[in-house]
Design a protein around this motif. Structure first.
Motif, PDB file in Angstrom:
ATOM      1  N   ARG A  16      -2.843  -6.600  -1.609  1.00 20.50           N
ATOM      2  CA  ARG A  16      -2.612  -5.426  -2.439  1.00 20.50           C
ATOM      3  C   ARG A  16      -1.860  -4.349  -1.669  1.00 20.50           C
ATOM      4  O   ARG A  16      -0.974  -3.689  -2.209  1.00 20.50           O
ATOM      5  N   VAL A  17      -2.200  -4.155  -0.398  1.00 19.24           N
ATOM      6  CA  VAL A  17      -1.496  -3.176   0.424  1.00 19.24           C
ATOM      7  C   VAL A  17      -0.049  -3.612   0.617  1.00 19.24           C
ATOM      8  O   VAL A  17       0.878  -2.796   0.523  1.00 19.24           O
ATOM      9  N   THR A  18       0.150  -4.911   0.856  1.00 22.68           N
ATOM     10  CA  THR A  18       1.505  -5.429   1.021  1.00 22.68           C
ATOM     11  C   THR A  18       2.330  -5.196  -0.233  1.00 22.68           C
ATOM     12  O   THR A  18       3.484  -4.756  -0.152  1.00 22.68           O
ATOM     13  N   GLN A  19       1.748  -5.460  -1.388  1.00 24.36           N
ATOM     14  CA  GLN A  19       2.455  -5.222  -2.641  1.00 24.36           C
ATOM     15  C   GLN A  19       2.785  -3.744  -2.816  1.00 24.36           C
ATOM     16  O   GLN A  19       3.869  -3.390  -3.275  1.00 24.36           O
ATOM     17  N   ALA A  20       1.843  -2.870  -2.441  1.00 17.69           N
ATOM     18  CA  ALA A  20       2.067  -1.434  -2.592  1.00 17.69           C
ATOM     19  C   ALA A  20       3.231  -0.958  -1.730  1.00 17.69           C
ATOM     20  O   ALA A  20       4.092  -0.213  -2.193  1.00 17.69           O
ATOM     21  N   TRP A  21       3.273  -1.382  -0.473  1.00 19.33           N
ATOM     22  CA  TRP A  21       4.368  -0.891   0.373  1.00 19.33           C
ATOM     23  C   TRP A  21       5.684  -1.540  -0.010  1.00 19.33           C
ATOM     24  O   TRP A  21       6.740  -0.924   0.143  1.00 19.33           O
ATOM     25  N   GLN A  22       5.668  -2.782  -0.490  1.00 18.99           N
ATOM     26  CA  GLN A  22       6.916  -3.398  -0.923  1.00 18.99           C
ATOM     27  C   GLN A  22       7.488  -2.686  -2.140  1.00 18.99           C
ATOM     28  O   GLN A  22       8.687  -2.459  -2.218  1.00 18.99           O
ATOM     29  N   SER A  23       6.630  -2.311  -3.078  1.00 17.27           N
ATOM     30  CA  SER A  23       7.126  -1.600  -4.251  1.00 17.27           C
ATOM     31  C   SER A  23       7.648  -0.225  -3.850  1.00 17.27           C
ATOM     32  O   SER A  23       8.640   0.256  -4.391  1.00 17.27           O
ATOM     33  N   ARG A  24       6.985   0.417  -2.898  1.00 20.00           N
ATOM     34  CA  ARG A  24       7.463   1.716  -2.419  1.00 20.00           C
ATOM     35  C   ARG A  24       8.811   1.561  -1.723  1.00 20.00           C
ATOM     36  O   ARG A  24       9.713   2.361  -1.934  1.00 20.00           O
ATOM     37  N   GLU A 111      13.649  -2.710  10.097  1.00 23.86           N
ATOM     38  CA  GLU A 111      12.961  -3.993  10.084  1.00 23.86           C
ATOM     39  C   GLU A 111      11.466  -3.901  10.370  1.00 23.86           C
ATOM     40  O   GLU A 111      10.692  -4.690   9.834  1.00 23.86           O
ATOM     41  N   LYS A 112      11.061  -2.970  11.217  1.00 28.43           N
ATOM     42  CA  LYS A 112       9.647  -2.932  11.596  1.00 28.43           C
ATOM     43  C   LYS A 112       8.959  -1.614  11.253  1.00 28.43           C
ATOM     44  O   LYS A 112       7.870  -1.609  10.682  1.00 28.43           O
ATOM     45  N   PHE A 113       9.578  -0.481  11.621  1.00 30.61           N
ATOM     46  CA  PHE A 113       8.882   0.783  11.455  1.00 30.61           C
ATOM     47  C   PHE A 113       8.678   1.151   9.987  1.00 30.61           C
ATOM     48  O   PHE A 113       7.568   1.484   9.579  1.00 30.61           O
ATOM     49  N   ASN A 114       9.747   1.129   9.175  1.00 30.76           N
ATOM     50  CA  ASN A 114       9.616   1.539   7.776  1.00 30.76           C
ATOM     51  C   ASN A 114       8.591   0.712   7.014  1.00 30.76           C
ATOM     52  O   ASN A 114       7.749   1.284   6.307  1.00 30.76           O
ATOM     53  N   PRO A 115       8.600  -0.632   7.111  1.00 29.18           N
ATOM     54  CA  PRO A 115       7.556  -1.400   6.417  1.00 29.18           C
ATOM     55  C   PRO A 115       6.142  -1.087   6.931  1.00 29.18           C
ATOM     56  O   PRO A 115       5.208  -0.962   6.146  1.00 29.18           O
ATOM     57  N   SER A 123      -2.259   2.074   2.737  1.00 30.14           N
ATOM     58  CA  SER A 123      -3.661   1.848   3.085  1.00 30.14           C
ATOM     59  C   SER A 123      -4.442   3.154   3.046  1.00 30.14           C
ATOM     60  O   SER A 123      -5.603   3.169   2.628  1.00 30.14           O
ATOM     61  N   GLY A 124      -3.819   4.248   3.436  1.00 27.67           N
ATOM     62  CA  GLY A 124      -4.477   5.550   3.333  1.00 27.67           C
ATOM     63  C   GLY A 124      -4.773   5.918   1.891  1.00 27.67           C
ATOM     64  O   GLY A 124      -5.834   6.461   1.575  1.00 27.67           O
ATOM     65  N   MET A 125      -3.839   5.582   1.000  1.00 30.39           N
ATOM     66  CA  MET A 125      -4.058   5.853  -0.417  1.00 30.39           C
ATOM     67  C   MET A 125      -5.189   4.989  -0.967  1.00 30.39           C
ATOM     68  O   MET A 125      -6.005   5.455  -1.760  1.00 30.39           O
ATOM     69  N   MET A 126      -5.251   3.727  -0.545  1.00 31.20           N
ATOM     70  CA  MET A 126      -6.323   2.840  -1.012  1.00 31.20           C
ATOM     71  C   MET A 126      -7.683   3.293  -0.503  1.00 31.20           C
ATOM     72  O   MET A 126      -8.671   3.256  -1.233  1.00 31.20           O
ATOM     73  N   VAL A 127      -7.747   3.719   0.739  1.00 38.28           N
ATOM     74  CA  VAL A 127      -9.008   4.208   1.298  1.00 38.28           C
ATOM     75  C   VAL A 127      -9.457   5.464   0.555  1.00 38.28           C
ATOM     76  O   VAL A 127     -10.641   5.609   0.230  1.00 38.28           O
ATOM     77  N   ALA A 128      -8.522   6.344   0.251  1.00 31.25           N
ATOM     78  CA  ALA A 128      -8.864   7.553  -0.504  1.00 31.25           C
ATOM     79  C   ALA A 128      -9.401   7.199  -1.889  1.00 31.25           C
ATOM     80  O   ALA A 128     -10.376   7.790  -2.358  1.00 31.25           O
TER      81      ALA A 128
END
Length: 158
Positions: A16-24, A111-115, A123-128
């Motif tokens: 779910r976190v992976t999907q969230a950051w990919q959509s962002r 390639e690494k930092f932005n993702p 993940s911060g949003m999900m924890v909140a």
């Protein structure tokens, strides 16, 4: 409508976190995202200790092999900093990655930092959200036959 999150299944949360950051990442261009992060301006004044910390972080970033390792590295680093230090570290890191002499280091931003940073935000949003849900249910007694929190409220009335 209630969503039951299986807390024991970390792969589902990771998915779910992976999907969230990919959509962002898909909805926001790379340049726009880095401009939001570097709201301090183009040039960030860093002390020698801060530069050394960023250089060490970049060296560690170069050695990570997977997105998960990169996320863990970034999460650990950002979690250890205060809010102001975190913002300055991110802005300085982006500045160093953009101004790098090596194309390998320069490619780390996209390639690494932005993702990894997108995953950190997601993940911060999900924890909140989980914290908010927990606080809403705090103090409520859950009966054994109560499968859904919202649907069974009416059937338990006498």
């Amino acid at each position: 409508m209630s969503t039951n999150l299986p807390l024991n299944n970390s792969n589902d949360v990771e998915h779910r976190v992976t999907q969230a950051w990919q959509s962002r990442t898909d909805s926001i261009g790379e340049n726009q995202k880095t401009e939001e992060i570097t709201s301090m301006g183009e040039s960030v004044d860093l002390s020698e200790a801060e530069k050394k910390t960023i250089e060490d972080f970049i060296e560690r970033l170069l050695t990570t092999q997977s997105k998960r390792e990169t996320y863990v590295l970034l999460n650990h680093k950002l979690s250890s900093l205060s809010r102001e230090s975190r913002e300055k570290f991110i802005a300085g890191l982006i500045q160093e990655l953009k101004n790098a002499d090596s194309p390998e280091v320069e490619a780390l931003l996209k390639e690494k930092f932005n993702p990894a940073y997108s995953m950190y935000i997601a993940s911060g949003m999900m924890v909140a959200q989980l914290n908010e849900h927990s606080l809403e249910n705090f103090g409520q007694v859950i009966s054994e036959d109560d499968d859904d929190d919202d649907d069974d409220d009416e059937s338990n009335e006498i």
